[in-house]
Motif scaffolding. Structure first.
Motif, PDB file in Angstrom:
ATOM      1  N   ALA A  85       0.829  -1.210   0.000  1.00  0.00           N
ATOM      2  CA  ALA A  85       0.000   0.000   0.000  1.00  0.00           C
ATOM      3  C   ALA A  85       0.857   1.252   0.000  1.00  0.00           C
ATOM      4  CB  ALA A  85      -0.922  -0.015   1.211  1.00  0.00           C
ATOM      5  N   SER A 134       0.373   4.436  -2.369  1.00  0.00           N
ATOM      6  CA  SER A 134       0.195   5.781  -1.822  1.00  0.00           C
ATOM      7  C   SER A 134       1.182   6.753  -2.444  1.00  0.00           C
ATOM      8  CB  SER A 134       0.373   5.760  -0.302  1.00  0.00           C
ATOM      9  OG  SER A 134      -0.575   4.912   0.299  1.00  0.00           O
ATOM     10  N   ASN A 174      -5.371   6.978   9.508  1.00  0.00           N
ATOM     11  CA  ASN A 174      -5.887   5.672   9.079  1.00  0.00           C
ATOM     12  C   ASN A 174      -7.351   5.467   9.470  1.00  0.00           C
ATOM     13  OD1 ASN A 174      -3.398   4.871   7.931  1.00  0.00           O
ATOM     14  ND2 ASN A 174      -2.647   4.213   9.943  1.00  0.00           N
ATOM     15  N   TYR A 177      -7.472  10.686   7.134  1.00  0.00           N
ATOM     16  CA  TYR A 177      -6.754   9.724   6.295  1.00  0.00           C
ATOM     17  C   TYR A 177      -5.367   9.446   6.846  1.00  0.00           C
ATOM     18  CZ  TYR A 177      -4.123   7.898   2.334  1.00  0.00           C
ATOM     19  OH  TYR A 177      -3.307   7.138   1.534  1.00  0.00           O
ATOM     20  N   THR A 237     -10.203   5.429   4.183  1.00  0.00           N
ATOM     21  CA  THR A 237      -9.457   4.895   3.051  1.00  0.00           C
ATOM     22  C   THR A 237      -9.193   6.016   2.048  1.00  0.00           C
ATOM     23  OG1 THR A 237     -11.487   4.317   1.842  1.00  0.00           O
ATOM     24  CG2 THR A 237     -10.573   2.653   3.360  1.00  0.00           C
ATOM     25  N   GLN A 238      -8.385   5.729   1.042  1.00  0.00           N
ATOM     26  CA  GLN A 238      -8.086   6.745   0.041  1.00  0.00           C
ATOM     27  C   GLN A 238      -9.349   7.201  -0.682  1.00  0.00           C
ATOM     28  OE1 GLN A 238      -5.085   5.237  -2.580  1.00  0.00           O
ATOM     29  NE2 GLN A 238      -3.464   5.313  -1.038  1.00  0.00           N
ATOM     30  N   THR A 239     -10.213   6.240  -1.037  1.00  0.00           N
ATOM     31  CA  THR A 239     -11.441   6.579  -1.754  1.00  0.00           C
ATOM     32  C   THR A 239     -12.354   7.444  -0.892  1.00  0.00           C
ATOM     33  OG1 THR A 239     -11.327   4.497  -2.978  1.00  0.00           O
ATOM     34  CG2 THR A 239     -13.446   5.649  -2.966  1.00  0.00           C
ATOM     35  N   GLU A 240     -12.501   7.078   0.370  1.00  0.00           N
ATOM     36  CA  GLU A 240     -13.350   7.859   1.268  1.00  0.00           C
ATOM     37  C   GLU A 240     -12.768   9.253   1.506  1.00  0.00           C
ATOM     38  OE1 GLU A 240     -15.123   4.175   3.993  1.00  0.00           O
ATOM     39  OE2 GLU A 240     -13.383   5.337   4.653  1.00  0.00           O
TER      40      GLU A 240
END
Length: 237
Positions: free
Chosen positions: A31, A35, A111, A108, A114-117
């Motif tokens: 990940a 990122s 944590n 974000y 998520t990236q999409t959220e």
């Protein structure tokens, strides 16, 4: 750990062997690498985001009209105008950027998203800012072209529709403000040109005579203050 290996065989004429591995070569890209790839993509799009999703375009165009109407050629220089536009953009966009930081970036980094959220939450304040400055006519133009269903709120408008509509509205607003800036300086040019023609001094360039008067008028009315005030007021809704 990234390793770069060079090796040669016993023969002097053998070609070198070059190998590149990520980690120990047995694990898939994690990940963290994804990122990093996302960060590089965002940075590469930063100029487009700055110009098309913030107030930068309107500010820099209006400042350019001020310089053109004064007829001072390269004064102020482009670097000065761009610098003023950048810092004014940060000043005007600070409430929106604060929302993006509090609602998307910080959760974000902790944590919690998520990236999409995080991207979805970050887009909401930006959409709100752009929607307030976008004309309904410009928005309908792109919605009808893409056959986008009528949204209930601005959050339902796709970003691919809102961004070009916002950019089109910003161009129109900037040119309207530029036209209003041009009018008093155009009057001075006409008066000076008519006066020189009446005096028979047709060989003398009117611009050379009108330039000091335009600068004097701009200084007496505190022109930069009025221009910046008009720009700030134009983003208040």
């Amino acid at each position: 750990m990234t390793a770069l290996l060079f090796g040669t065989s016993g023969s002097a004429s053998a070609e070198p062997i070059v190998g590149v591995t990520l980690g120990d070569g047995s694990q898939p890209v994690g990940a963290s690498a994804l990122s990093l790839l996302l960060l590089i993509t965002v940075l590469s799009l930063a100029p487009a985001i700055l110009m098309l999703m913030t107030c930068f375009t309107r500010i820099v165009i209006v400042l350019g009209f001020v310089r053109t109407s004064l007829g001072t050629q390269q004064m102020p220089p482009n670097q000065v105008l761009i610098g003023i536009a950048l810092f004014m953009t940060l000043f005007i966009m600070s409430p929106t950027l604060s929302k993006v930081n509090d609602e998307a970036l910080q959760p974000y980094l902790k944590n919690q998203l998520t990236q999409t959220e995080a991207l979805q939450k970050a887009s909401v304040p930006m959409k709100e800012f752009m929607y307030k400055q976008t004309r309904e006519k410009d928005l309908l133009l792109f919605m009808n072209y893409t056959k986008t269903p009528k949204p209930k709120t601005f959050q339902d408008i796709p970003i691919t529709v809102l961004v070009p509509a916002y950019a089109l509205s910003e161009l129109k607003t900037a040119f309207q403000m530029g036209f209003m800036i041009f009018i008093p300086f155009l009057v001075i040019d006409m008066v000076v040109g008519s006066t020189l023609m009446a005096m028979g001094m047709m060989m003398l360039p009117p611009v050379m005579i009108s330039l000091p008067f335009k600068i004097l008028l701009f200084v007496l009315v505190d022109g930069w203050y009025l221009v910046v005030k008009s720009l700030l007021t134009s983003f208040q809704t």
